[in-house]
Scaffold this motif. Sequence first.
Motif, short mmCIF file in Angstrom:
data_model
loop_
_atom_site.label_atom_id
_atom_site.label_comp_id
_atom_site.label_asym_id
_atom_site.label_seq_id
_atom_site.Cartn_x
_atom_site.Cartn_y
_atom_site.Cartn_z
N LEU A 185 43.31 27.36 48.76
CA LEU A 185 43.66 28.56 49.57
C LEU A 185 44.69 29.84 49.47
O LEU A 185 44.48 30.76 49.51
N ARG A 186 45.31 29.42 48.77
CA ARG A 186 46.83 30.16 47.87
C ARG A 186 45.71 31.06 46.86
O ARG A 186 46.02 32.33 47.12
N VAL A 187 44.81 30.39 46.16
CA VAL A 187 43.91 31.36 45.86
C VAL A 187 42.70 32.05 46.02
O VAL A 187 42.61 33.68 45.42
N PHE A 188 42.46 32.04 47.46
CA PHE A 188 41.23 32.33 48.08
C PHE A 188 42.30 33.84 48.46
O PHE A 188 41.20 34.88 48.18
N PHE A 189 43.48 33.28 49.21
CA PHE A 189 44.12 34.67 49.96
C PHE A 189 44.14 35.30 48.90
O PHE A 189 45.04 36.60 49.29
N ALA A 190 44.77 35.26 47.67
CA ALA A 190 45.54 36.07 46.20
C ALA A 190 44.39 36.96 46.11
O ALA A 190 44.20 38.82 46.41
N LEU A 191 42.64 36.28 46.02
CA LEU A 191 41.36 36.80 45.46
C LEU A 191 41.63 38.12 46.79
O LEU A 191 41.11 38.95 46.52
N VAL A 192 41.48 37.90 47.54
CA VAL A 192 40.92 38.25 49.24
C VAL A 192 42.40 39.36 49.04
O VAL A 192 41.82 41.08 49.29
N GLY A 193 43.32 39.15 48.39
CA GLY A 193 44.49 40.54 48.55
C GLY A 193 44.10 41.47 47.77
O GLY A 193 44.35 42.77 47.84
N LEU A 194 44.00 41.11 46.40
CA LEU A 194 44.05 41.79 45.31
C LEU A 194 42.28 42.54 45.32
O LEU A 194 42.14 43.74 45.32
N ALA A 195 41.67 42.07 45.65
CA ALA A 195 40.13 43.06 46.15
C ALA A 195 40.02 44.06 46.92
O ALA A 195 39.82 44.72 46.75
N ALA A 196 41.08 43.65 47.75
CA ALA A 196 41.44 44.54 49.42
C ALA A 196 42.75 46.09 49.07
O ALA A 196 41.71 47.03 48.65
N MET A 197 43.42 45.43 47.16
CA MET A 197 44.02 46.68 46.81
C MET A 197 43.15 46.41 45.89
O MET A 197 43.55 48.87 45.28
N LEU A 198 41.74 46.73 45.20
CA LEU A 198 41.58 47.35 43.86
C LEU A 198 40.07 48.04 44.72
O LEU A 198 39.89 49.79 44.60
N LEU A 199 40.23 48.18 46.18
CA LEU A 199 39.28 48.99 47.32
C LEU A 199 40.04 50.03 47.75
O LEU A 199 39.66 51.14 47.13
N LEU A 200 41.20 49.70 47.57
CA LEU A 200 42.20 50.68 48.49
C LEU A 200 41.99 52.20 47.21
O LEU A 200 42.18 52.86 47.38
N LEU A 201 42.41 51.24 46.19
CA LEU A 201 42.74 52.30 44.62
C LEU A 201 42.13 52.98 43.75
O LEU A 201 42.16 53.82 43.38
N ARG A 202 40.80 52.33 44.55
CA ARG A 202 39.16 52.67 44.23
C ARG A 202 39.09 52.09 42.56
O ARG A 202 38.85 53.06 41.73
N THR A 203 39.88 51.61 42.12
CA THR A 203 39.14 50.73 40.83
C THR A 203 38.00 50.38 40.71
O THR A 203 37.66 49.75 41.06
N PRO A 204 37.47 51.23 39.24
CA PRO A 204 36.14 50.09 38.73
C PRO A 204 36.22 49.79 38.16
O PRO A 204 37.67 48.79 37.54
N MET A 205 35.46 48.21 38.46
CA MET A 205 34.94 47.55 38.48
C MET A 205 34.55 47.22 37.12
O MET A 205 33.40 46.71 36.79
N GLN A 206 35.09 48.12 36.50
CA GLN A 206 34.43 47.18 34.73
C GLN A 206 35.26 46.70 34.02
O GLN A 206 36.63 46.89 33.57
N PHE A 207 35.32 45.57 33.58
CA PHE A 207 35.59 44.50 32.71
C PHE A 207 35.19 44.43 31.90
O PHE A 207 35.96 43.59 30.25
N GLN A 208 34.21 45.52 30.88
CA GLN A 208 34.37 45.25 29.67
C GLN A 208 33.79 44.23 28.64
O GLN A 208 33.77 43.81 27.26
N GLY A 209 32.44 43.54 29.26
CA GLY A 209 32.32 42.17 28.85
C GLY A 209 33.17 41.02 28.87
O GLY A 209 33.65 39.88 28.29
N LYS A 210 34.59 41.72 29.20
CA LYS A 210 35.43 40.38 29.28
C LYS A 210 35.86 39.24 30.56
O LYS A 210 36.55 38.56 30.75
N LEU A 211 34.83 39.50 31.37
CA LEU A 211 34.89 38.78 32.91
C LEU A 211 34.78 37.07 32.59
O LEU A 211 35.19 36.20 33.13
N LYS A 212 33.98 36.75 31.86
CA LYS A 212 34.25 35.63 31.80
C LYS A 212 35.34 34.86 31.18
O LYS A 212 35.81 33.79 31.57
N SER A 213 35.46 35.36 30.36
CA SER A 213 36.98 34.93 29.20
C SER A 213 37.91 35.19 30.51
O SER A 213 38.72 34.55 30.06
#
Length: 302
Positions: A38-66
């Motif tokens: 539950l801790r990491v789930f709510f952290a994930l939700v909070g960070l996703a909301a922040m990325l949407l509010l800040l309109r941060t491009p979801m560009q991981f440059q091939g590093k998402l798996k790492s």
Amino acid sequence: MRPSDYGRLLALAAIWGASFLFMRIAAPAFGSVNTTFLRVFFALVGLAAMLLLLRTPMQFQGKLKSIMVLGIINSGVPFLMYAVAALWLPAGYSAILNATTPLMGALIGFSFFHEALTLRKWAGVMLGLVGIALITTTGEVDLSGQLAIGVLACLIATACYGCAGFLTRRWISERGGLDAKLVAFGSQLGACLFLLPFFGYTLATGPAVDWTQPGVWACVLAVGFLCTAFAYLLYFRLIADIGPLRSLTVTFLIPPFGILWGYLVLGETLTGGFVFGGAVVCLAVWLVVSPSRAAKPAKAQA
């Protein structure tokens, strides 16, 4: 450093110090696996909301798996270990043991990443071991197998933190870097996916949990949104503003806050021997993270 930088540093230490209190309340009530997921789930939700509010491009440059693998090492396993420790250890104990992260980093860097250890850092590591011995052999906690499990869980967590620092440099920084917000989001995504099967198994086969506890839910939400999502962004912002070395001083400030919250909310008491052991650990951390005198002239000359 500006006054606002000192204020943010103290705020971050207070927030991270409170995480041990929240885990100490939530883990015995919901279980360590459930609380961690539950801790990491709510952290994930909070960070996703922040990325949407800040309109941060979801560009991981091939590093998402790492980044997701880093999330398992830097969040999934350590958070679970601290939740296990919270079943038996007072919040102050976990907060002090969390301060051994630089010591673990020094040992792991020397053992696996070809990092040189100066005599000063070796002294810090040895002194840190003495401090841990003092913490685990003094105080009012019963010296039982459960205490040993709690201490071992905290040390596994700090070892994961130390290893993740070097892997972040190798997998992310040395490959061109990435927006810190994306690193935080991707790491929580990896931790969430890693813990999901354990969470499902615990719900299906574990003991019944009373989910109708508002106070416990408040602690889970706080440790997810405040102590993880918001704290990560605050920490990365501090690194950008005052540099990684000064930001590491938060390591010294977390234990006093962890002990303070445990005392004020849970009535935890600490003996003089425990306080002395914590001071020894903080001195050891200072020996490891502070720059050597030889490094300063070299930096000035460069």
